[in-house]
Design a protein around this motif. Structure first.
Motif, short mmCIF file in Angstrom:
data_model
loop_
_atom_site.label_atom_id
_atom_site.label_comp_id
_atom_site.label_asym_id
_atom_site.label_seq_id
_atom_site.Cartn_x
_atom_site.Cartn_y
_atom_site.Cartn_z
N TYR A 198 7.91 12.20 -7.69
CA TYR A 198 7.01 11.18 -8.22
C TYR A 198 7.00 9.98 -7.29
O TYR A 198 8.05 9.48 -6.89
N VAL A 199 5.81 9.52 -6.94
CA VAL A 199 5.63 8.43 -5.99
C VAL A 199 5.02 7.23 -6.71
O VAL A 199 4.00 7.35 -7.38
N SER A 200 5.64 6.08 -6.57
CA SER A 200 5.10 4.83 -7.09
C SER A 200 5.63 3.71 -6.20
O SER A 200 6.76 3.26 -6.35
N ARG A 201 4.80 3.28 -5.27
CA ARG A 201 5.23 2.25 -4.32
C ARG A 201 4.11 1.24 -4.11
O ARG A 201 2.97 1.60 -3.83
N THR A 202 4.46 -0.03 -4.22
CA THR A 202 3.51 -1.13 -4.08
C THR A 202 3.79 -1.90 -2.81
O THR A 202 4.94 -2.14 -2.46
N ALA A 203 2.72 -2.32 -2.13
CA ALA A 203 2.84 -3.12 -0.91
C ALA A 203 1.94 -4.34 -1.01
O ALA A 203 0.72 -4.21 -1.07
N PRO A 204 2.52 -5.55 -1.08
CA PRO A 204 1.71 -6.77 -1.11
C PRO A 204 1.00 -6.99 0.22
O PRO A 204 1.58 -6.79 1.28
N LEU A 205 -0.26 -7.41 0.15
CA LEU A 205 -1.02 -7.73 1.35
C LEU A 205 -1.17 -9.23 1.56
O LEU A 205 -1.44 -9.68 2.66
N GLY A 206 -1.01 -9.99 0.50
CA GLY A 206 -1.15 -11.43 0.61
C GLY A 206 -0.91 -12.10 -0.74
O GLY A 206 -0.91 -11.44 -1.78
#
Length: 289
Positions: free
Chosen positions: A191-199
């Motif tokens: 299971y994949v759940s990954r968040t990446a902020p851009l700004g």
């Protein structure tokens, strides 16, 4: 992947408070000079280094100096040595890192950064790191979620939110996305759940309170052969209402809305195995504004 709003995943803050416009974090590429498509220069005189060689050596020297400056760290905000606590200083070299060191510590249990500066920049750094934690696969496991929430939220907000999240991440809800009651995928699945902020952007700031919007992208779903919930990407904005408590920023509530989202490219999707390996092999970051 919804984290807030009407689906029961978020807090009671609707994130619609107005405020001065902020600036999204961005990286500027250095501007070149000269015409790259122009005629080639004539070689230099015999026995003397060419102009191209001198240029290359000069660029290398500048890069080494820039790396040395970046590794020096400290509390300086830019090359001039000024210290900007508002997080709005934009007078910097195109490739030089700016701003104060984002955080002094990290929780050894959850891995979530802590000890952010009491400034607009510190609030934005906190919000970015909290967005990553709230969008992680750990939130689907009750035990790990109960360690994450008190690390992010004030004591007054953590208890009621834990109850709400326990209902949202119920066994029945997890089963619908192919997970068991502990948030674990079936054998052979990841299971994949990954968040990446851009700004990030400050909506309101009043010294001990702040409203911060975090523009994010992420990947969510189950990787594996025959998955009924394949991994897809998402774009959303997370709004966190923060308060300065015990010398750190803590969240009082959060909400989520879709977008802004770019046009999807025509790039061929990776295989489920490639996605699963990427999540296992590539670590995350501590984010700073």
């Amino acid at each position: 992947m919804s984290l807030g709003g009407d689906d029961g995943y978020g807090g009671d803050y609707d994130g619609r408070e107005a405020g001065p416009e902020g600036h999204l974090t961005r990286t500027r590429l250095p501007e070149g000079d000269g015409d790259p498509y122009g005629p080639a220069r004539r070689p230099g005189r015999t026995g003397r280094p060419s102009r191209n060689l001198v240029t290359v050596v000069g660029v290398v020297v500048l890069l080494i100096a820039a790396i040395a400056f970046a590794n020096r760290g400290g509390g300086k905000d830019n090359a001039s040595g000024s210290t900007d606590t508002s997080g709005t200083n934009t007078e910097s070299h195109p490739t030089a890192p700016t701003g104060r060191r984002p955080v002094e510590g990290k929780n050894t249990t959850t891995g979530i950064a802590s000890g952010f500066a009491k400034s607009q920049q510190g609030a934005q750094s906190a919000a970015a790191n909290y967005a990553v934690a709230l969008g992680s696969a750990d939130m689907f496991n009750r035990e790990r979620r109960h360690r994450i929430v008190p690390q992010i939220f004030t004591s007054a907000a953590a208890g009621p939110l834990q109850t709400k999240l326990d209902k949202a991440y119920s066994a029945a809800s997890l089963e619908k996305i192919g997970l068991d009651a502990n948030g674990k995928a079936a054998n052979g699945m990841t299971y994949v759940s990954r968040t990446a902020p851009l700004g990030t952007k400050i909506g309101k700031f009043a010294g001990t309170t702040a409203t911060v919007e975090v523009w994010c992208t992420g990947v969510f779903g189950t990787a594996g052969e025959g998955s009924k919930n394949p991994v897809t990407n998402d774009w959303f904005t997370l709004t966190l209402k923060l308060r300065w408590v015990n010398n750190d920023w803590k969240a009082e509530g959060y909400s989520q809305k879709d977008g802004p989202a770019p046009v999807n490219s025509d790039r061929t999707a990776s295989t489920a195995d490639e996605i699963a390996k990427a999540v296992e092999q590539y670590g995350g970051f501590t984010y700073a504004r």
